[in-house]
Design an enzyme around this catalytic site. Structure first.
Site: not given
Ligand code: SAH
Ligand code: SF4
Length: 354
Positions: A96, A109, A116, A120, A123, A340
């Site tokens: 996306e 973005c 990934c 996390c 996410c 994301c």
């Molecule tokens: N992988 C990278 C970049 C992509 S995620 C990273 O983790 O930094 C971009 C941002 O969105 C990151 O700060 C991530 O922690 C945050 N993010 C992911 N899922 C989220 C959610 N459900 N609510 C708020 N922020 C989220």
């Molecule tokens: Fe990967 Fe999502 Fe963690 Fe960013 S926040 S590193 S996209 S799992």
């Protein structure tokens, strides 16, 4: 869908293109003409290159793909300011890319991977697992896709954040190559300062990035102030714990003189307490940085909920009183699954979303 497609033309640097044209026996200036067609005129079919002789146009058409992304579902937020597009890659994987139009900016973005590997827990992309790395051309093409749309109203892409799907430092070379390609002065000419790479905190790549002394902005997803809490949310913390991560951050600032942004998704009752705010302020003391707090965007497989406005304000106040600048980012477009990975999760599970 093709499993063995032609090379994608956006995977080539100007030097690569020049070499190819040389082997075809073409004069060197043809490479620059093609480059400018792709990155200034924003052409995406060989037929548009009417400044080239027909045989060369034909050769381009039979040698390269001019499209590696097929737009699918498009979702627009209720305020019309956020547009999210599902893009299908040649092998059927979905990513996306989001356009956010506010603060007099057109911020994109974009994704660096399909899925990934970092896992996390909050996410949506992490929940779907790793599918594959994007090539540099697939990263570049997300920007070109929106640049073409904006061109229709005489607008431009102003900022680009690598905050879509994937961990950009897990796909370091393709990510940097994509930025270099978009940065090229004879092409798209998007300055490095317009880009922000967000990383979960892969220390060896933060160190490498620091040594390259680029002007690209760096954001670190921190989200917790103790190793116990951070490892629960971000499993990568077991490998790269907070103390080591912050040493790498301090080294980065020292080497580059550039400010770091820390990202913090506020989860109600988990990492939004006054005590946590004080712990965070302590960790970041004396570091040239800024904290972006974002109320969590709830996802299917994580029970946590978003913090409240009041709790977010209180968190921010504590940081600011300790001298740490803090901004509350409201996830605009939350109504279009702008978190994301949320749209692509549905696509990768082949549940139609529209
Ligand atoms: N992988 C990278 C970049 C992509 S995620 C990273 O983790 O930094 C971009 C941002 O969105 C990151 O700060 C991530 O922690 C945050 N993010 C992911 N899922 C989220 C959610 N459900 N609510 C708020 N922020 C989220
Ligand atoms: Fe990967 Fe999502 Fe963690 Fe960013 S926040 S590193 S996209 S799992």
């Amino acid at each position: 869908m093709s499993t063995n497609p032609l090379p994608l033309i956006y995977d080539l640097s100007l030097e690569d293109l020049t070499q190819t044209l040389q082997t075809w026996g073409e004069p060197a200036y043809r490479a620059l003409q093609i480059w400018q067609g792709l990155y200034i005129q924003l052409w995406n079919t060989p037929e548009q290159f009417t400044n080239l002789p027909l045989p060369l146009r034909d050769r381009l058409a039979t040698s390269f793909r001019f499209s590696g992304l097929t737009p699918g579902a498009v979702l627009q937020s209720s305020d019309g300011e956020t547009i999210k597009t599902l893009l299908t890659l040649h092998d059927g994987r979905a990513i996306e890319a989001v356009l956010m139009r506010y603060d007099e900016r057109n911020t994109l973005c974009i994704s660096s991977q399909a899925g990934c590997a970092m896992g996390c827990v909050f996410c949506a992309t992490g929940q779907m697992g790793f599918k594959r790395h994007l090539t540099s051309g697939e990263i570049v093409e997300q920007v070109l896709y929106y640049a073409r749309k904006l061109k229709q109203t005489d607008e431009r892409v102003t900022n680009i954040v690598l905050m879509g799907m994937g961990e950009p430092f897990h796909n370091y070379e393709a990510t940097i190559a994509a930025i270099d390609r978009l940065n090229h002065p004879q092409g798209a000419n998007l300055g490095e300062r317009r880009f922000t790479i967000s990383t979960v905190g892969l220390i060896p790549f933060i160190q490498r990035f620091a040594s390259e002394k680029r002007q690209i902005n760096l954001a670190i997803s921190l989200h917790a102030a103790t190793d116990e809490e951070r490892s629960n949310l971000l499993p990568v913390n077991k490998r790269y714990p907070i103390s080591e991560l912050l040493i790498a951050c301090r080294d980065y600032v020292e080497q580059t003189g550039r400010r770091i942004t820390f990202e913090w998704a506020l989860i109600n009752g988990v990492n939004d307490t006054p005590e946590t705010a004080h712990q965070l302020a302590n960790l970041l003391k004396g570091l040239l940085c800024h904290v972006n707090v974002i109320p969590l965007n709830p996802t299917q497989k994580f029970a946590g909920q978003a913090t409240t406005r009041t709790r977010a304000e209180a968190f921010k106040t504590i940081l600011e009183k300790s001298g740490i600048p803090c901004t509350i980012r409201i996830r605009r477009g939350i109504d279009i699954q702008a978190g994301c990975g949320q749209l692509a999760t549905d696509a990768n599970q082949s549940n139609p979303v529209l």
